[in-house]
Design an enzyme around this catalytic site. Structure first.
Site, short mmCIF file in Angstrom:
data_model
loop_
_atom_site.label_atom_id
_atom_site.label_comp_id
_atom_site.label_asym_id
_atom_site.label_seq_id
_atom_site.Cartn_x
_atom_site.Cartn_y
_atom_site.Cartn_z
N ASP A 281 38.47 36.13 47.03
CA ASP A 281 39.80 36.73 47.01
C ASP A 281 40.72 35.79 46.22
O ASP A 281 40.36 34.66 45.91
CB ASP A 281 40.31 36.98 48.43
CG ASP A 281 41.40 38.06 48.43
OD1 ASP A 281 41.89 38.41 47.35
OD2 ASP A 281 41.75 38.55 49.51
C1 BGC Z 1 44.23 40.48 48.13
C2 BGC Z 1 43.07 41.29 47.62
C3 BGC Z 1 43.34 41.72 46.21
C4 BGC Z 1 43.54 40.48 45.38
C5 BGC Z 1 43.73 40.78 43.90
C6 BGC Z 1 44.61 39.37 47.18
O1 BGC Z 1 45.81 38.79 47.52
O2 BGC Z 1 43.91 39.97 49.40
O3 BGC Z 1 42.84 42.38 48.46
O4 BGC Z 1 42.29 42.51 45.73
O5 BGC Z 1 44.68 39.82 45.84
O6 BGC Z 1 44.92 41.39 43.65
#
Ligand code: BGC
Length: 758
Positions: free
Chosen positions: A291
């Site tokens: 993530d």
């Molecule tokens: C989130 C994810 C997301 C990623 C990319 C993160 O902060 O937890 O779910 O896909 O950012 O945007």
């Protein structure tokens, strides 16, 4: 690039037997291609494939330091970037893809990832709302539409669906998932993955999906985002993992790990999750992406001392691609050279990444998703808008529909000729908030507002805002500033209500009060809305409360006083049209809650499939499991939702002649005057087992349309899959004994029977 195309063609010829296009041959061609490419790659280039950068225009996480754009460009040219995120538009995508394809040594095309969560431009209801439809076909279609629009602007990979099971309404990201149940959650997860990936990943309108967040992120303590997760094995195997496993079995291409610590080990560096379970046990063939910055977050977690250690721990634990931490691109090469990370770890990760690129058809045509004509034609295509409307009306849940004193009929549906209507509430006139959270590509203020939709049916109304819900501007990355004090509009709203025949109050949360980083400690109507509701009620009790919210709310006062309540969540682009169809009876509401609504925030986490306790029943002394100041029961249970008609359940029958396919049948009759859809739900309880089983578990559902006066025979077949469970060693076991079955209209109301599993 030409060279690559040629290699694929030669390989195809070489395999050249009559069934050259058969799956196994295709697979072989792909493996040969990938192996030969891998052989040509330097260690630096391999590590580059494991690196994902955010683009240069948008952020979906903590804002990166400025000034690293030049470095990123440099890395693109050197083949040290495998994927980017938050780059969109055929022109932008083509530009970046060209740099890599034309200027880097091997020209390996990039993946373009984006959070296409509930639509790209045409916005569908928030995922939690869609889940209330229990309509797998509609949900799949919604994801399909999202994939068509996203692929038309160059995106080939979505960070969706979020398949985290969510039991705590305080957590802001409950809006992004399918709610609290692993059975429903798994079915919906599969539908969404199918919608995104389609039948042929290489088609120009399908994209790779990413199930997230692996694992346990939905169990953040006290519902506070990014918080610690500490769950037992039973919950992990039976509740958290099933939707991930189900989608792996349906060939999901990527899995995203998560920010949280699970039982002391951060998910990104969790070998047990990523290697032992996902890759070894489940044989997952795709790749794991971290993530946003979750690699680097191992440092504040207290699990790694510096970025170098981060890279070592994450790579060894099976996290294949680093999103925005720069840990791999900075340190992985030296770690391999120093023997801290085995080259096989890198090779395996790179193969997985290359395979997804291959399957997307990027080696054949890296610009496959870059057709400006498609971009022009497909965004907001009328068929997409129609699908969004269909999904929106199916997502609405009727929570209450009483008959006000002195009137013969329930308050809803409203007559299209109804005169003298008041509409009150800031959300009624809002074209932005109903789009919900996590819709980063959408056009602001592009939803059909409540008022706009309503007006198309009936213009005999006067509108008064009553009070602002928010103060100042709102956006995806800043805290929402709620109006807690200004009641200057109350007097006008109250005066209007006083002289109206019926009052529709549109109240709830702002669209940016849920989503990532947007937990709440309260579950009431935010700001001064509860006071507004009570003031209006004093002068006119004939109220229809239309709720807009991204999570379950504790609206206990409203349930006790207000005659009609419609849960409309945040329904996306077609919000106002969908609500109007339901309010005026053109669509008979059929949604059922995918998450329990509490009476008080203090009951959270609150969910229907809990265990019993040793002291479950009321006692004349205090020593039983309860609260002194609140009931144990929820306000609305899981699976709850009313219709404008009534359904009667009779003739529950169980046939155990075939112990591996136990048949359960029930008659469902529409006893009202309108045709309606009912979600028939089957729950099981295993009375005695080697680890305690929940008091009830959903194990089947069917959504049926029943005409007035007609009956439908509904059958469920129970196999070992439905009867078994995971023990604390993670083994799936089926144990003989007595099972209680309930088939009904929600998780608390139905017909009951018992059978014995031999
Ligand atoms: C989130 C994810 C997301 C990623 C990319 C993160 O902060 O937890 O779910 O896909 O950012 O945007």
């Amino acid at each position: 690039m030409l060279r690559m195309k040629k290699t694929i063609c030669i390989l195809l010829l070489w395999i050249g037997c009559s069934n050259v296009f058969a799956q196994s041959s295709k697979e072989k061609v792909m493996q040969i291609f990938i192996d030969s490419l891998l052989n040509k790659m330097t260690l630096e280039e391999k590590v580059g494939q494991m690196n994902q950068y955010n683009g240069f225009w948008e952020v979906t996480g903590p804002i990166p330091k400025e000034g690293n754009a030049k470095l990123k460009y440099d890395h693109l040219k050197k083949g040290m970037v495998g994927a980017v995120l938050n780059v969109k538009g055929t022109e932008n995508v083509r530009k970046l893809q060209e740099i890599v394809v034309k200027e880097s040594r091997l020209g390996i095309p990039l993946l373009f990832g984006y959070d296409v969560i509930h639509g790209y431009k045409t916005i569908s209801p928030i995922p939690l709302a869609e889940s209330a439809s229990w309509d797998l076909e509609a949900i799949e279609k919604s994801a399909r539409v999202a994939a068509i629009e996203a692929s038309a602007v160059g995106i080939n990979w979505t960070f969706a669906p979020m398949v985290d099971i969510t039991r705590d309404a305080r957590w802001g990201r409950v809006m992004e998932g399918a709610g609290e149940d692993p059975y429903l959650g798994s079915k919906i997860a599969i539908a969404r993955v199918k919608g995104f990936q389609g039948d042929d990943l290489a088609a120009s309108n399908t994209i790779a999906a990413s199930v997230k967040h692996f694992a346990g992120y939905g169990f953040a303590e006290s519902g506070r985002d990014y918080n610690t997760v500490d769950v037992g094995t039973s919950t992990l195997y039976n509740i958290i993992l099933p939707p991930f496993k189900a989608t792996v079995e349906h060939d999901v291409k990527t899995v995203m790990n998560s920010f949280n610590v699970l039982n002391g080990i951060p998910a990104t560096a969790n070998k047990f999750l990523q290697r032992d379970i996902l890759k070894d046990k489940w044989k997952f063939k795709g790749f794991v992406v971290s993530d946003w910055g979750s690699d680097a977050e191992l440092i504040p977690h207290g699990f790694a001392k510096d970025l170098k250690e981060v890279a070592m721990l994450s790579a060894n634990a099976g996290s294949d691609m680093d999103m925005e931490s720069s840990a791999y691109v900075t340190h992985l090469k030296e770690l391999v050279e120093a023997g801290k990370v085995d080259i096989t770890v890198v090779n395996d990760a790179v193969k997985r990444i290359l395979q997804v690129k291959y399957e997307l058809g990027l080696f054949e045509d890296p610009y496959r998703y870059c057709n400006p004509q498609r971009e022009k034609e497909l965004i907001y295509h009328p068929t997409h808008l129609a699908a969004a409307l269909d999904m929106a009306k199916k997502s609405i849940v009727l929570l209450k529909n009483a008959t006000p004193a002195g009137q013969g009929n329930p308050i809803l549906p409203l007559s299209k000729n109804q005169k003298n209507i008041a509409v009150i509430g800031a959300l009624a006139d809002d074209k932005n908030s109903p789009l919900g959270s996590w819709r980063i590509a959408s056009d602001d203020n592009s939803a059909v507002s409540f008022l706009e939709g309503f007006k198309k049916y009936n213009s005999n109304f006067v509108y008064a805002k009553g009070a602002d819900l928010v103060k100042g501007p709102t956006d995806f990355i800043h805290e929402v500033n709620i109006n807690e004090t200004d009641k200057s509009g109350f007097a006008q709203a109250i005066a209007l209500a006083k002289k109206s025949a019926v009052v529709i109050m549109v109240l709830g949360e702002h669209g940016f009060q849920s989503g990532e980083g947007r937990s709440r400690a309260k579950l009431d109507l935010p700001g001064v809305q509860q006071q507004l509701l009570e003031e209006v009620y004093k002068v006119n009790k004939n109220i229809v409360l239309v709720l807009m919210n991204g999570r379950p709310l504790a609206i206990t006062w409203a349930q006790e006083h207000v005659p009609a309540i419609l849960e409309s969540w945040q329904l996306g682009t077609k919000t106002g049209d969908a609500i109007a169809q339901v309010l005026f009876g053109d669509y008979n509401p059929s949604g059922k809650l995918p998450m329990t609504f509490p009476r008080s925030v203090g009951q959270e986490p609150l969910y229907y499939n809990h265990y019993s306790t040793g002291r479950p029943n009321p006692n004349n002394v205090v020593f039983w499991s309860h609260y002194g100041d609140e009931l144990n029961e929820p306000l609305y249970p899981f699976g709850y939702g009313l219709s404008y008609t009534n359904f009667e359940y009779t003739d529950l029958k169980i046939n155990t002649d075939n112990p591996s396919a136990i048949s359960v049948t029930v008659q469902v009759k529409n006893t009202g005057k309108l045709a309606g859809e009912e979600v028939v739900q089957l729950y099981l309880h295993d009375r005695v087992a080697s680890t305690v089983r929940p008091v009830k578990e959903l194990k089947g559902f069917k959504k049926i349309l029943v005409n007035p006066g007609k009956s439908v025979l509904v059958e469920f077949v129970l196999t070992d899959t439905e009867l078994g469970f995971y023990n604390n060693e993670g083994a799936f076991v089926v144990e003989p004994g007595d099972f209680e079955v309930m088939v009904g209209t929600n998780s608390t109301k139905g017909l009951n029977a018992v059978f014995t599993k031999k």
